[in-house]
Design a protein around this motif. Sequence first.
Motif, short mmCIF file in Angstrom:
data_model
loop_
_atom_site.label_atom_id
_atom_site.label_comp_id
_atom_site.label_asym_id
_atom_site.label_seq_id
_atom_site.Cartn_x
_atom_site.Cartn_y
_atom_site.Cartn_z
N ALA A 196 0.83 -1.20 0.00
CA ALA A 196 0.00 0.00 0.00
C ALA A 196 0.87 1.26 0.00
CB ALA A 196 -0.92 -0.01 1.22
N GLY A 197 0.24 2.40 -0.25
CA GLY A 197 0.92 3.68 -0.11
C GLY A 197 1.10 4.41 -1.42
N VAL A 198 0.35 5.51 -1.62
CA VAL A 198 0.42 6.25 -2.88
C VAL A 198 1.47 7.37 -2.85
CG1 VAL A 198 -1.98 5.75 -3.43
CG2 VAL A 198 -1.43 7.89 -2.25
N ASP A 199 2.20 7.49 -1.74
CA ASP A 199 3.23 8.52 -1.59
C ASP A 199 4.52 7.90 -1.06
OD1 ASP A 199 1.46 10.63 -2.14
OD2 ASP A 199 0.97 10.93 -0.02
N LEU A 200 5.64 8.51 -1.41
CA LEU A 200 6.88 8.21 -0.72
C LEU A 200 7.90 9.31 -0.96
CD1 LEU A 200 9.49 7.20 -2.70
CD2 LEU A 200 8.03 5.20 -2.95
N SER A 201 8.77 9.49 0.01
CA SER A 201 10.00 10.26 -0.18
C SER A 201 11.14 9.39 0.33
CB SER A 201 9.96 11.59 0.57
OG SER A 201 9.95 11.40 1.96
N TYR A 258 11.30 -0.30 1.45
CA TYR A 258 11.88 -0.15 0.11
C TYR A 258 10.76 -0.20 -0.92
CZ TYR A 258 16.58 -0.77 2.00
OH TYR A 258 17.74 -0.60 2.71
N ALA A 259 10.99 0.48 -2.03
CA ALA A 259 10.06 0.43 -3.16
C ALA A 259 10.85 0.45 -4.45
CB ALA A 259 9.09 1.61 -3.12
N ARG A 260 10.31 -0.19 -5.47
CA ARG A 260 10.93 -0.15 -6.79
C ARG A 260 9.96 0.55 -7.74
NH1 ARG A 260 12.61 -5.21 -7.31
NH2 ARG A 260 14.79 -4.85 -6.83
N VAL A 261 10.46 1.62 -8.40
CA VAL A 261 9.59 2.51 -9.18
C VAL A 261 10.24 2.78 -10.53
CG1 VAL A 261 8.42 4.75 -9.19
CG2 VAL A 261 8.84 3.59 -7.01
N ASP A 262 9.43 2.90 -11.56
CA ASP A 262 9.95 3.32 -12.86
C ASP A 262 10.42 4.77 -12.77
OD1 ASP A 262 10.05 4.30 -15.64
OD2 ASP A 262 9.21 2.33 -16.11
N SER A 263 11.60 5.04 -13.27
CA SER A 263 12.22 6.37 -13.12
C SER A 263 11.39 7.49 -13.75
CB SER A 263 13.63 6.37 -13.73
OG SER A 263 13.58 6.02 -15.11
N GLN A 264 10.51 7.16 -14.69
CA GLN A 264 9.69 8.21 -15.30
C GLN A 264 8.74 8.85 -14.30
OE1 GLN A 264 6.55 6.99 -18.06
NE2 GLN A 264 6.81 4.86 -17.38
N PHE A 265 8.51 8.18 -13.16
CA PHE A 265 7.61 8.70 -12.13
C PHE A 265 8.35 9.31 -10.94
CE2 PHE A 265 5.08 4.87 -13.74
CZ PHE A 265 4.43 5.63 -14.71
N LEU A 275 1.45 4.33 -8.01
CA LEU A 275 2.09 3.86 -6.78
C LEU A 275 1.01 3.41 -5.79
CD1 LEU A 275 5.00 3.82 -5.44
CD2 LEU A 275 4.34 5.96 -4.33
N GLY A 276 1.15 2.18 -5.29
CA GLY A 276 0.17 1.66 -4.34
C GLY A 276 -1.16 1.29 -4.97
N GLU A 277 -1.24 1.34 -6.30
CA GLU A 277 -2.45 0.94 -7.02
C GLU A 277 -2.14 -0.09 -8.09
OE1 GLU A 277 -5.35 4.12 -7.99
OE2 GLU A 277 -3.79 5.49 -7.32
N SER A 278 -1.17 0.21 -8.94
CA SER A 278 -0.78 -0.70 -10.02
C SER A 278 0.54 -1.39 -9.74
CB SER A 278 -0.69 0.06 -11.35
OG SER A 278 -1.94 0.63 -11.68
N PHE A 279 1.36 -0.78 -8.88
CA PHE A 279 2.63 -1.40 -8.48
C PHE A 279 2.89 -1.08 -7.02
CE2 PHE A 279 3.53 2.62 -10.62
CZ PHE A 279 4.34 3.29 -9.72
N ASP A 280 3.87 -1.80 -6.43
CA ASP A 280 4.10 -1.70 -4.99
C ASP A 280 4.32 -0.27 -4.53
OD1 ASP A 280 3.87 -4.41 -4.11
OD2 ASP A 280 5.79 -4.84 -5.08
N GLY A 281 3.68 0.07 -3.41
CA GLY A 281 3.66 1.44 -2.93
C GLY A 281 4.65 1.76 -1.84
N GLY A 282 4.42 2.92 -1.21
CA GLY A 282 5.39 3.53 -0.32
C GLY A 282 5.31 3.14 1.13
N LEU A 283 4.30 2.37 1.54
CA LEU A 283 4.23 1.95 2.94
C LEU A 283 5.08 0.69 3.14
CD1 LEU A 283 0.49 2.68 3.79
CD2 LEU A 283 2.51 3.82 4.74
N ALA A 284 6.37 0.90 2.96
CA ALA A 284 7.37 -0.17 3.04
C ALA A 284 8.73 0.47 3.21
CB ALA A 284 7.34 -1.02 1.76
#
Length: 328
Positions: free
Chosen positions: A62-67, A102-109, A91-100
């Motif tokens: 879960a988690g739609v935000d992260l810093s 660590y997170a892995r995110v596509d750099s375009q986002f 984030l937290g909807e289609s791929f793993d979110g920020g309530l963790a």
Amino acid sequence: MSFLACRVFKDPDIRHELVQMETDELTEANTLIKVDYSSINYKDALAASGRGAIMKSFPLNAGVDLSGTVVESTDAALTAGDKVVVNGCGLGESFDGGLAEYARVDSQFVMKQPQGYSGRESMIIGTAGFTAALAIHRMENNGQTPDKGPIVVTGASGGVGSFAINLLSKKGYETVAVTSQASMHDYLQDLGATEVKTLSELELSDKPLAKAAYGGLIDNIGGETLSRLMASIDLWGNIACIGLAQSPKLQATVIPLILRGVSLLGVSSTNCPMGLRSELWNQFGQDMPLPDFDKILSQEIALKDVSPYFDELIDNKHRGRLIVNCQS
């Protein structure tokens, strides 16, 4: 690498658990981020509690935000140690979110942390503050000015509402904060609200065109309230439509739109174009005033303690913002 995450499952009911997982279990993407802070938004609470259909697949964190801090990336624009922010964009909807941790995110986002405020303060802003800023941006781009009259903000004690009141007041607008909770009056006035009212005190008409009492509206609840408030917006005013806490239904007439030139503006923070997203994040402290972080922050909690807060947030037991220290 093992780490803690708030992971949401469906089997068949939706539930969340605090689990230990490995970084190679995360959604595939090109940038690994050590999450310093996240937050709990209404959408996160719906997703983790199973009280709303938010996630597109399961299981997901879960988690739609992260810093946080870049650990590694195949994108040459990002290097290990970069401070970054991600909000929305799936984030937290289609791929793993920020309530963790660590997170892995596509750099375009991924955006570099704006100068002028910290990663922690970025999460006090989070999706809630960003959405309020986006609403104000859309309204002002469509001609909204303080001299058009007061802006009504419904759901005013929540995250988006709190930011809307605070930012609008700093930009010179009169505001009418609408809340169902008498205990929130002092809080909202401290944020800058000109008036604080309940829905009944607004005395909304059921006529298709009522007295033009307000210059604009930032609406977080939808339903009958939005339908009736439309009739009270003055000439060339704007309505920023954000939420559906009351109802997703809109049963209104077009009369305010065609007789007063009122504009109904949709505000979607999740899929806001990256150029505009970056522009708005970097405007805080410049064209967009910095919010009063200490007033809007309700509580900072540790990742291991998030579980009770999902239902509490949906049940309106918190004001302002809840942020999560993911490394505490």
